[in-house]
Design a protein around this motif. Structure first.
Motif, PDB file in Angstrom:
ATOM      1  N   ASP A  40      57.369  92.754   7.588  1.00 24.37           N
ATOM      2  CA  ASP A  40      56.186  92.726   6.733  1.00 24.37           C
ATOM      3  C   ASP A  40      55.695  91.286   6.617  1.00 24.37           C
ATOM      4  O   ASP A  40      56.453  90.390   6.226  1.00 24.37           O
ATOM      5  CB  ASP A  40      56.541  93.294   5.349  1.00 24.37           C
ATOM      6  N   ARG A  41      54.431  91.043   6.995  1.00 27.21           N
ATOM      7  CA  ARG A  41      53.896  89.678   7.028  1.00 27.21           C
ATOM      8  C   ARG A  41      53.960  88.991   5.667  1.00 27.21           C
ATOM      9  O   ARG A  41      54.308  87.817   5.572  1.00 27.21           O
ATOM     10  CB  ARG A  41      52.454  89.688   7.533  1.00 27.21           C
ATOM     11  N   ALA A  42      53.613  89.710   4.611  1.00 32.94           N
ATOM     12  CA  ALA A  42      53.593  89.095   3.278  1.00 32.94           C
ATOM     13  C   ALA A  42      55.006  88.728   2.822  1.00 32.94           C
ATOM     14  O   ALA A  42      55.240  87.634   2.286  1.00 32.94           O
ATOM     15  CB  ALA A  42      52.932  90.040   2.274  1.00 32.94           C
ATOM     16  N   ARG A  43      55.941  89.618   3.032  1.00 37.84           N
ATOM     17  CA  ARG A  43      57.340  89.332   2.642  1.00 37.84           C
ATOM     18  C   ARG A  43      57.908  88.196   3.495  1.00 37.84           C
ATOM     19  O   ARG A  43      58.632  87.348   3.002  1.00 37.84           O
ATOM     20  CB  ARG A  43      58.199  90.584   2.764  1.00 37.84           C
ATOM     21  N   GLU A  62      57.623  79.092  15.285  1.00 40.39           N
ATOM     22  CA  GLU A  62      58.695  80.031  15.589  1.00 40.39           C
ATOM     23  C   GLU A  62      58.668  81.249  14.662  1.00 40.39           C
ATOM     24  O   GLU A  62      59.086  82.334  15.048  1.00 40.39           O
ATOM     25  CB  GLU A  62      60.058  79.348  15.480  1.00 40.39           C
ATOM     26  N   VAL A  63      58.172  81.049  13.464  1.00 37.51           N
ATOM     27  CA  VAL A  63      58.223  82.112  12.443  1.00 37.51           C
ATOM     28  C   VAL A  63      56.988  83.001  12.473  1.00 37.51           C
ATOM     29  O   VAL A  63      57.098  84.224  12.349  1.00 37.51           O
ATOM     30  CB  VAL A  63      58.381  81.500  11.030  1.00 37.51           C
ATOM     31  N   PHE A  64      55.817  82.398  12.633  1.00 37.87           N
ATOM     32  CA  PHE A  64      54.571  83.137  12.480  1.00 37.87           C
ATOM     33  C   PHE A  64      53.838  83.281  13.813  1.00 37.87           C
ATOM     34  O   PHE A  64      53.397  82.296  14.402  1.00 37.87           O
ATOM     35  CB  PHE A  64      53.659  82.442  11.472  1.00 37.87           C
ATOM     36  N   ALA A  65      53.686  84.517  14.248  1.00 37.65           N
ATOM     37  CA  ALA A  65      52.968  84.795  15.490  1.00 37.65           C
ATOM     38  C   ALA A  65      51.456  84.666  15.297  1.00 37.65           C
ATOM     39  O   ALA A  65      50.740  84.264  16.212  1.00 37.65           O
ATOM     40  CB  ALA A  65      53.313  86.190  16.000  1.00 37.65           C
ATOM     41  N   GLU A  66      50.990  84.995  14.109  1.00 35.66           N
ATOM     42  CA  GLU A  66      49.550  84.969  13.816  1.00 35.66           C
ATOM     43  C   GLU A  66      49.105  83.571  13.402  1.00 35.66           C
ATOM     44  O   GLU A  66      49.720  82.947  12.527  1.00 35.66           O
ATOM     45  CB  GLU A  66      49.229  85.939  12.673  1.00 35.66           C
ATOM     46  N   ALA A  67      48.024  83.103  14.005  1.00 35.11           N
ATOM     47  CA  ALA A  67      47.473  81.791  13.657  1.00 35.11           C
ATOM     48  C   ALA A  67      47.095  81.724  12.182  1.00 35.11           C
ATOM     49  O   ALA A  67      47.273  80.688  11.536  1.00 35.11           O
ATOM     50  CB  ALA A  67      46.268  81.466  14.535  1.00 35.11           C
ATOM     51  N   ALA A  68      46.597  82.817  11.650  1.00 31.11           N
ATOM     52  CA  ALA A  68      46.203  82.841  10.228  1.00 31.11           C
ATOM     53  C   ALA A  68      47.412  82.598   9.324  1.00 31.11           C
ATOM     54  O   ALA A  68      47.294  81.917   8.298  1.00 31.11           O
ATOM     55  CB  ALA A  68      45.543  84.177   9.888  1.00 31.11           C
ATOM     56  N   ASP A  69      48.560  83.137   9.693  1.00 32.51           N
ATOM     57  CA  ASP A  69      49.768  82.920   8.898  1.00 32.51           C
ATOM     58  C   ASP A  69      50.227  81.466   8.988  1.00 32.51           C
ATOM     59  O   ASP A  69      50.656  80.879   7.989  1.00 32.51           O
ATOM     60  CB  ASP A  69      50.888  83.853   9.355  1.00 32.51           C
ATOM     61  N   ARG A  70      50.139  80.885  10.171  1.00 35.71           N
ATOM     62  CA  ARG A  70      50.507  79.467  10.322  1.00 35.71           C
ATOM     63  C   ARG A  70      49.566  78.583   9.511  1.00 35.71           C
ATOM     64  O   ARG A  70      50.005  77.640   8.851  1.00 35.71           O
ATOM     65  CB  ARG A  70      50.500  79.069  11.798  1.00 35.71           C
TER      66      ARG A  70
END
Length: 87
Positions: A40-43, A62-70
């Motif tokens: 789960d992206r949020a968790r 390494e942790v976030f595949a999505e650019a928005a999350d990074r």
């Protein structure tokens, strides 16, 4: 995710000051394992930010595949840096 619940879950205490160093290290290790298992992206973001507060967060790429999350993590890092007292 409630921060108090996460502290109790990973460190077995409501007060981090009461957690002995070996238990603190073990809690951080469990949290790191959970981060890599979480889908789960949020968790995942919440676990990463908690690890960041303990200076134990893995690299963003390494942790976030999505650019928005990074980008969100970088923004959080910048905002949290502003809260630290200047030396």
């Amino acid at each position: 995710m409630d921060l108090d619940d996460q502290i109790r879950h990973y460190f077995g205490s409501d007060t981090l000051n009461a957690v002995p160093p070996p238990a603190l290290a073990a809690g951080i290790e469990r949290m790191t394992v959970d981060l890599w298992l979480e889908r789960d992206r949020a968790r995942r973001f919440a676990l990463w930010t908690l690890l960041y507060m303990f200076d134990a967060a893995p690299p963003l790429d390494e942790v976030f595949a999505e650019a928005a999350d990074r980008d969100a993590a970088r923004n959080w890092m910048d905002l949290s840096a502003r809260l630290l007292p200047e030396d």
